[in-house]
Structure formats: C-alpha cells, structure tokens
Design an enzyme around this catalytic site. Structure first.
Site, PDB file in Angstrom:
ATOM      1  N   HIS A  95       0.790  -1.230   0.000  1.00 28.86           N
ATOM      2  CA  HIS A  95       0.000   0.000   0.000  1.00 28.86           C
ATOM      3  C   HIS A  95       0.827   1.288   0.000  1.00 28.86           C
ATOM      4  CE1 HIS A  95       0.273   0.041   4.474  1.00 28.86           C
ATOM      5  NE2 HIS A  95       0.091   1.335   4.345  1.00 28.86           N
ATOM      6  N   GLU A  99       3.671   5.272  -3.461  1.00 29.89           N
ATOM      7  CA  GLU A  99       3.857   6.633  -2.980  1.00 29.89           C
ATOM      8  C   GLU A  99       5.248   6.879  -2.411  1.00 29.89           C
ATOM      9  OE1 GLU A  99       0.980   7.883  -0.183  1.00 29.89           O
ATOM     10  OE2 GLU A  99       1.651   9.959  -0.362  1.00 29.89           O
ATOM     11  N   ASP A 100       5.753   5.920  -1.644  1.00 25.26           N
ATOM     12  CA  ASP A 100       7.000   6.176  -0.904  1.00 25.26           C
ATOM     13  C   ASP A 100       8.269   5.689  -1.595  1.00 25.26           C
ATOM     14  OD1 ASP A 100       5.305   7.195   0.908  1.00 25.26           O
ATOM     15  OD2 ASP A 100       5.530   5.593   2.395  1.00 25.26           O
TER      16      ASP A 100
HETATM   17 MN    MN Z   1       0.440   3.078   5.676  1.00 26.87          MN
END
Ligand code: MN
Length: 573
Positions: A95, A99-100
C-alpha cells in the site's frame, strides 16, 4: 454448545511485538495467521509481495526506529485476522510502495494484476491528501475515500487496518500530532468502522483516540473500571450461575459471557446522560449466545421469568436489525441486589456479524441470507453517500451531511406498503419524503401519520405509519431547511434553492440586458445564436442563462455585455 468459528476478540488486534522473523518465514506471525485459511500456493503469493515490498522499502525507517516494512506487514496481519482474500493482503503489503518508493503502478499491474493495482491506487490517492490539516482537506479526503470505497469496499478495509496500526504506534509522535490524528480517527475512521460493523476495530480505534485526546480522563476511567471489575467478581459469578441454572433447566444450550463496555463508550455515556462514573460502571452486562433465532426468544422468556425486566428497556434488533446489520435481543433485568443487568441475546451467526460486520463475509465464508443482504445494503449506503457528495459542491457542507449519516441513532417507520425505513433520530416528515424518493420530497404537501393529517415538520417516532401526500404542482419550501435532519433532504433542498436562485437572477438579467440593447438601438430578438455561442466561449460560461444570471446578480454589467454582443457582429462583417 460448541463454538463453530473463532470470534475475533479485542485482544486479537493488539499490536504484536516487533518480530525479528521475516514475514516469509514459516513461524512469522503473518504466516501463522495465513495458514489458518489459505493454501500453500496463496501463502507464497503473499510472501512474494512481502519480498517485493521489503526490497522497495529497503533502508526506510519508521519514526519508531523500526524498518519501514514492519508497517505494511502489521497491516496485513490485521487483515489476515479477518480472513481477507489474497488481493486485499497483497494490497496491504504494497500500500505504500507507489507513494513512498517510486515504483510505478504499471509494475504492480504487471506483477500482481489489475485488481491489486486498483486497490493500491485507491489507497495511494487517499494518502496524498492526508498530509494536510485544514477542514477542507479532511473533507476532500473523505470524498476520495468514499469514491474509492463505493467501487470496492476492500479499499476501506485496508485503510482502516492502516489507520489502526498507525494509532497503535502513535506513541512516538509529538503530542500535537497525536491529538490531530486521534481527532480525525474519532471523527471519520471510527464511525466508518462502526457503520461497516467492524466492531472490534471500531472499539480499538475509539479507545486509542480517547487515550491521546484526553489522557487523564482515559486513565481515571481505566483505573475505575479495573477496580470495579475486581469488586464485582462475586456478584457477577452469582448472577452467571443463576442464569446458567435457569437456562439448563429450560434445556437451552447457551454460552454465557460477561460483557465489558469499551472505555470510550463509558465516557460517552457519562457525558451524554451526565452520569457519575459509578452509575455507569455499576451496570452488569452479559451476553448469551444460542443456536438459532427461535432459541433467542425462548431464552428471553426464560430470563424474564428469572429476573423481572425493566419496562421500556426491551429492544428487538432481530426483527428490525440496525443499519450496520447488527442483530440481537436487548433487555435489562432487575438483578438480585437491585442492580440493573443488561443482557444481549443472539445466535452465533448474529454474533459473527456483530463482531466483524461486512468483513464477516470473508471471515466466515457463509451464504447466510442476512449477510448477503448486508453486503447489498452497504453497497446502497455507499452509493447514497456518493450521490450526496456529487450534489454538494462545498466540501465542508458535504462533510456535515456525511457525519449526520454516519451516526446510526435511528428511528424506524413504516411506509404505506408496510416496508420499514430507517431514519436518523429527529427526522421529520420531509426527511421521510426525501428518503422515499427525491420526487416525493420535492412535491410533498402534507402527511398522514398513523392515518391522521399532521404538519410536515412532525418528528418521526418509532413504529409510525407514514403516508406522504404529494401534488404535481408543489415545490419545495425554503423553510423546510429549518427542520430537516438527513443529509439527503438537506442537500436536495439546497440544490433546489440554488437552481431557483439562478433562474430568478437570469430573468432579471434578461430584462436588464434588453434595456441595455434597446438603449443601443438593437432589438433583443435580433441577437443571433452565433453571437451567444461566441460570447459564452469568451466568458467560459456553460450556457446563456449563466451569463444572464451573472448580470442579474450584478457580477457583470449589462451595458458591457450588450456592447460585446454587438462587437461580435462587427468582427464577422
Ligand atoms: Mn500506511
């Protein structure tokens, strides 16, 4: 009676000690959880996603000092306890990857398929806005969440597990951040968990938030409850024995357990009813689990002959379930020492839904008709929220509607056809009309409650039989805004009033423009469609009435518009 399925208990969601075992080894917490319900093949798929995620997050550290990968693994563990399917577990592990770590979403599609990629994408979108603090951002956040949720409820299940783990590890953050995140959890995430019936997650989210927002009150209540529990042991076992004896005599197979309220619900009760702590904690709670529905009623009768019931306290949530699918019989008895005993009676199947809500679908893999219905109702609820969100153009306004709809304090009323409609407490006949259908709301003129004419502002009471009288000529009345309480009615009314305002302003604008044109010696009817189309695109307006309304509202000067309309002709000549 034998337990057919494991119940998720409050303890089962406690954060595990940070494990030194990698999640893809035989004895890791995650693997042990997966072995309970997945095949070796499926477990290896989960392991693969774990390795992929661990590699992507390599070198990243959480604020607590642990490697970042511990977080997605913990989220996957929470979902594995609810027996969620493989795509959900993969999405949980992945998840934060997009994004990261900059892994493109296309790579996830290739490796894990469309479904997993879509779940991750839904979650990524949610996370981006979370970093902002303003109310507006929070409202935007909720909007996006709803859109994601209405497409696939598993997105929100991962999001709730994500939030739960963040709350469990909130201790390392600065107090101001702890309070802000806890407030958001209490306002948005806990109510969603409650609405979806994820009771265990809901209670833990509330208690954790409570402990950060009001640390002192939390400690006082925690201590008092602990002391009371110790003092009451004797009384409780005495009551338990007599209930057991009574049911054995009636040959009812039952499992009886003491019931503890979670701390935040005790606090809420104290605040709402201005009670002292001792008044709240002096209530004894028991839960009786039996085989099936008929036995629930048998048990009720049997207990009412053991201790007298307190009048007015009986509730039949079996015949009329709560909106989140909850079913049970509730009664309060006069105990042996004059103390009230609250008893919940339900079947094992009802208990499963009471604990896990929509997640019961994955947890118990049953084809229970009630569970299927619950899935459908949840879907309808989500659709309704999306409907409200597309109608409210102000995100703050939307958040208000949303909050109203989330708290299921409800009354149940009957339609003329005998269907049951659940409405929030305080709803009026107008709310009822809009709940039946938008057109019924827009055209209602009067109401018959229990076959007698009543004002439209009448507040609905449980069991009322309600019939709305409509007229094709009728129009909504702005005064209704003063007494509607449902999000649906309110947003339809606002929408209607806005449209009316535009129409009235446009009429005025047309008159003003006509005067201006005549002053320039042009008949208004001589203005061609071509001229209008050109000016609309110049102004970026979507139709003619928008420009006219702007004139009427004083946003544009009629003479200027007239000049510009005429200038178009000259350009073309
Ligand atoms: Mn998270």
């Amino acid at each position: 009676m034998s337990k057919t399925a494991k119940k998720p208990s409050a303890e089962s969601f406690k954060p595990a000690e940070p494990s030194l075992l990698p999640a893809d080894s035989e004895n890791s917490e995650l693997t042990i959880l997966l072995k309970a319900y997945l095949s070796q093949d499926e477990i290896e798929q989960v392991w693969d996603a774990y390795r992929f995620s661990a590699k992507a997050h390599e070198g990243q550290i959480r604020k607590s000092g642990e490697p970042y990968i511990t977080h997605p693994v913990a989220v996957a563990c929470i979902l594995a306890k609810l027996h969620l399917d493989v795509p959900t577990l993969l999405a949980a592990l992945l998840h934060d990857v997009v994004e990261d770590t900059g892994v493109p979403i296309t790579e996830l599609t290739e490796r894990y398929g469309e479904q997993v990629a879509e779940l991750v994408e839904g979650l990524t979108k949610l996370d981006k806005i979370e970093l902002q603090t303003a109310v507006q951002a929070q409202a935007e956040n909720v909007r996006k969440m709803l859109l994601a949720m209405s497409q696939d409820v598993r997105v929100i299940l991962v999001k709730l597990a994500d939030r739960l783990h963040n709350m469990q590890t909130l201790g390392v953050m600065k107090p101001a951040k702890q309070k802000r995140i806890s407030r958001e959890t209490l306002d948005i995430y806990a109510p969603i968990a409650n609405r979806l019936g994820l009771n265990v997650v809901y209670q833990e989210l509330e208690d954790l938030s409570f402990s950060y927002i009001y640390p002192n009150r939390y400690q006082v209540i925690q201590k008092a409850v602990k002391t009371a529990r110790g003092n009451r042991k004797e009384v409780i076992s005495k009551i338990l024995k007599s209930i057991e004896g009574q049911l054995a005599e009636a040959e009812i197979g039952a499992e009886i357990e003491g019931r503890e309220k979670h701390l935040y619900s005790i606090y809420k009760k104290m605040v709402a009813k201005t009670l002292k702590l001792s008044q709240v904690s002096d209530i004894y709670g028991f839960r009786v689990l039996v085989q099936d529905t008929p036995t629930c009623y048998l048990t009720l009768g049997s207990l009412h002959s053991l201790y007298k019931p307190i009048p007015g306290k009986f509730k039949d949530y079996i015949a009329i379930p709560k909106v989140n699918g909850y079913q049970s019989l509730h009664t309060t008895l006069f105990g042996p020492f004059g103390t009230p005993i609250e008893v919940q009676i339900r079947s094992t199947a009802m208990h499963n839904i009471a604990q896990a809500g929509v997640a019961a679908h994955w947890l118990y893999k049953t084809t229970d008709a009630h569970l299927t219905q619950l899935q459908q109702q949840t879907h309808q609820w989500l659709q309704r929220l999306v409907e409200i969100q597309t109608e409210s153009d102000d995100s703050h306004e939307f958040l208000e509607h949303f909050k109203i709809d989330l708290f299921p304090d409800e009354v149940y009323v009957f339609t003329p056809k005998g269907n049951i409609l659940a409405l929030p407490k305080g709803s009026t006949a107008v709310d009822f009309a809009y709940a039946v259908h938008t057109d019924v709301g827009n055209c209602c003129v009067a109401v018959k409650i229990n076959h007698e004419l009543a004002p439209l502002r009448s507040v609905m009471r449980n069991g009322d039989h309600v019939e709305i009288i409509t007229s094709a000529m009728a129009k909504p009345n702005p005064a209704w805004l003063n007494y509607v309480v449902t999000g649906k009615a309110r947003s339809h009314l606002r929408h209607y009033l806005k449209t009316i305002k535009v129409a009235e302003s446009a009429q005025l604008g047309q008159r003003m423009l006509n005067i201006a044109l005549r002053a320039l010696h042009v008949e208004p009817t001589d203005i061609t469609d071509k001229q209008w189309t050109k000016i609309m695109s110049d102004y970026g307006a979507k139709d003619k009435s928008e420009i006219l309304a702007d004139i009427g509202l004083g946003k544009r000067v009629s003479l200027m518009v007239a000049h510009q309309l005429l200038a178009i002709v000259h350009e073309e000549e």
